[in-house]
Design an enzyme around this catalytic site. Structure first.
Site, short mmCIF file in Angstrom:
data_model
loop_
_atom_site.label_atom_id
_atom_site.label_comp_id
_atom_site.label_asym_id
_atom_site.label_seq_id
_atom_site.Cartn_x
_atom_site.Cartn_y
_atom_site.Cartn_z
N HIS A 12 -3.37 3.69 14.59
CA HIS A 12 -2.60 3.18 13.45
C HIS A 12 -1.86 4.37 12.86
O HIS A 12 -2.46 5.24 12.22
CB HIS A 12 -3.58 2.55 12.46
N LYS B 251 4.41 -5.40 7.31
CA LYS B 251 4.77 -4.12 6.69
C LYS B 251 4.84 -3.09 7.79
O LYS B 251 3.93 -2.99 8.63
CB LYS B 251 3.70 -3.75 5.66
N LYS C 120 4.98 0.82 8.93
CA LYS C 120 4.70 2.18 8.47
C LYS C 120 5.75 3.09 9.07
O LYS C 120 5.85 3.21 10.30
CB LYS C 120 3.30 2.62 8.92
N ASP D 294 6.69 0.98 4.42
CA ASP D 294 5.94 1.93 3.60
C ASP D 294 6.21 3.33 4.15
O ASP D 294 5.89 3.63 5.31
CB ASP D 294 4.44 1.60 3.68
N GLU E 176 7.96 0.86 0.04
CA GLU E 176 6.80 1.34 -0.70
C GLU E 176 6.80 2.87 -0.73
O GLU E 176 6.97 3.51 0.31
CB GLU E 176 5.56 0.80 0.02
N ASP F 254 3.04 3.16 -5.13
CA ASP F 254 1.69 3.07 -4.55
C ASP F 254 0.92 4.35 -4.89
O ASP F 254 0.22 4.41 -5.89
CB ASP F 254 1.76 2.81 -3.04
N LYS G 64 -4.85 -1.28 -5.56
CA LYS G 64 -5.92 -0.97 -4.59
C LYS G 64 -7.17 -0.70 -5.41
O LYS G 64 -7.11 0.09 -6.37
CB LYS G 64 -5.57 0.27 -3.76
N GLU H 152 -2.22 -7.27 1.61
CA GLU H 152 -2.29 -6.73 2.98
C GLU H 152 -3.78 -6.54 3.34
O GLU H 152 -4.16 -5.50 3.87
CB GLU H 152 -1.50 -5.42 3.09
C1 MUC Z 1 -0.86 2.36 2.06
O1 MUC Z 1 -0.24 3.35 1.76
O2 MUC Z 1 -0.44 1.32 1.60
C2 MUC Z 1 -2.13 0.15 3.76
C3 MUC Z 1 -1.83 -0.40 4.96
C4 MUC Z 1 -1.73 0.64 5.87
O3 MUC Z 1 -1.43 0.55 7.05
O4 MUC Z 1 -1.96 1.80 5.24
C5 MUC Z 1 -2.39 1.53 3.94
C6 MUC Z 1 -2.11 2.50 2.89
MG MG Z 2 1.34 2.29 0.60
#
Ligand code: MUC
Ligand code: MG
Length: 377
Positions: A19, A164, A166, A195, A221, A246, A270, A324
């Site tokens: 991931h 979402k 990354k 994000d 994000e 975040d 969170k 999420e």
């Molecule tokens: C984040 O920064 O949001 C949430 C999903 C993911 O893949 O990483 C996290 C952390």
């Molecule tokens: Mg985030």
């Protein structure tokens, strides 16, 4: 009935595919579990997760354990779970910061008290508004084609229709290409967000965000480092899509400042980041009072940590961006005997007493790091 024993475990659990985040690629996810046991043998459990040791969050798993063992546990042992609010108030007064550690123990106290009462934990958190919550899947394999296949499979199985992505690692133009290719392949019905995890500077964000927005991306994000609140404020003012806070929005004081100065126009909640279920509810209330849409974030917790977040989020009126809470779906194994139920793009809020998760203690010991009774070879 008082709490007579406290145990803290750090466990590394394999996940089903790497991931990739901008600062770290997860191959095993580290969780910290807290077990509080009262005299009659009943126990309550809490969980928090961090990402990439010290690379995502200031509190490492090791620091969380030490803080709980040395500073929080002495303020819990000998007390009653029913007094969880007084215990947490005392802890707030005597322990600065250390929100991940506080979140883990507050969750364990609530789990224990709710089990004593035979109630689902959401009853102690204001009451349930939602029976289920929409769940986004995070595409982070690091490969555009694989991400598209993964998303199409999730859509076919009616598991997720919000994705979402990354990004933030490598060339920003390449990031934009990757996102737009995925969005195009998935079509108009599917909501796609990104994000950046603090990895862009303001100039890069200014170049990339309009292209993302033109390609149908609805939210970005934490594009800038958490310290760059001025930059986040300018981006929020100039962007048509939502700029979500975040990493910059940890304490309730951060959330208030961000809401007041428009350092982002939406907020990712969170439980560990804010310091526990009740601080998370306060953060949500501040955002609500400022008209900031909410997102039910994750630190990629396992079944228990995800159930804790689900119970909290189920009590919050509007989660415009959904949640999420996909963590358990990424894990290869569970440290609980029961799984969470995902159906029709949503996570069902567990109904059993406490957070509704039964911990498999043999599994905890199997994955626990450096534990005396560890059974691994
Ligand atoms: C984040 O920064 O949001 C949430 C999903 C993911 O893949 O990483 C996290 C952390
Ligand atoms: Mg985030």
């Amino acid at each position: 009935m008082t709490i007579k024993q406290g145990n803290v475990y750090i466990a590394d659990i394999p996940i089903s595919r790497p991931h990739q985040l901008s600062m770290h690629t997860i191959t095993k996810q580290t969780i910290v579990l807290v077990k509080l046991t009262e005299e009659d043998g009943l126990s309550g459990w809490g969980e928090v997760a961090t990402i990439g040791g010290a690379s995502y969050e200031e509190m490492t798993p090791e620091a969380i354990k030490v803080t709980i063992d040395h500073y929080l546990m002495p303020m819990i042992l000998g007390k009653k779970a029913a007094d969880y609010a007084c215990i947490m108030n005392d802890i707030q007064k005597h322990v600065k910061g250390n929100r991940f550690a506080k979140a883990a123990v507050e969750s364990a106290l609530i789990d224990l008290f709710a089990k004593q009462k035979g109630l689902p934990a959401y009853e102690l958190l204001g009451g349930k508004i939602h029976d289920s919550l929409p769940v986004a899947w995070t595409l982070a394999s690091g490969d555009t084609k694989k991400d598209i296949e993964e998303a199409q499979e999730a859509l076919q199985q009616r598991k997720h229709r919000i994705f979402k992505l990354k990004i933030g690692k490598g060339d920003p133009n390449e990031n934009v290409r990757h996102v737009l290719e995925i969005k195009k392949a998935l079509g108009d019905e599917v909501r796609v967000t990104v994000d950046v995890n603090q990895s862009w500077d303001e100039q890069t964000a200014n170049q990339c965000i309009p292209k993302l927005q033109a390609g149908g991306i609805v939210m970005v994000e934490q594009p800038l480092p958490e310290w760059n609140e001025e930059g986040m404020r300018r981006l929020t003012a100039s962007s048509a899509l939502s700029v979500m806070a975040d990493e910059g929005a940890r304490s309730i004081h951060d959330v208030f400042r961000i809401a007041k100065h428009h350092v982002g126009d939406s907020l990712s909640l969170k439980i560990p980041k804010h310091g526990g279920p009740h601080e998370t509810k306060k953060a949500a209330a501040i955002a609500e009072s400022a008209g900031m849409p909410l997102y039910g974030g994750t630190m990629i917790e396992s079944t228990l940590g995800t159930a804790i977040a689900a119970h909290v989020y189920a009590t919050i009126p509007d989660m415009i961006f959904g949640t999420e809470l996909f963590g358990p779906l990424l894990y290869q194994d569970m440290v609980s005997t029961n799984a969470l139920i995902y159906e029709n793009y949503e996570l069902i809020i567990p109904e059993r007493p406490g957070f509704g998760i039964t911990i498999d203690e043999d599994k905890v010991l199997y994955y626990a790091r450096d534990h005396e009774t560890r059974q691994k070879g």
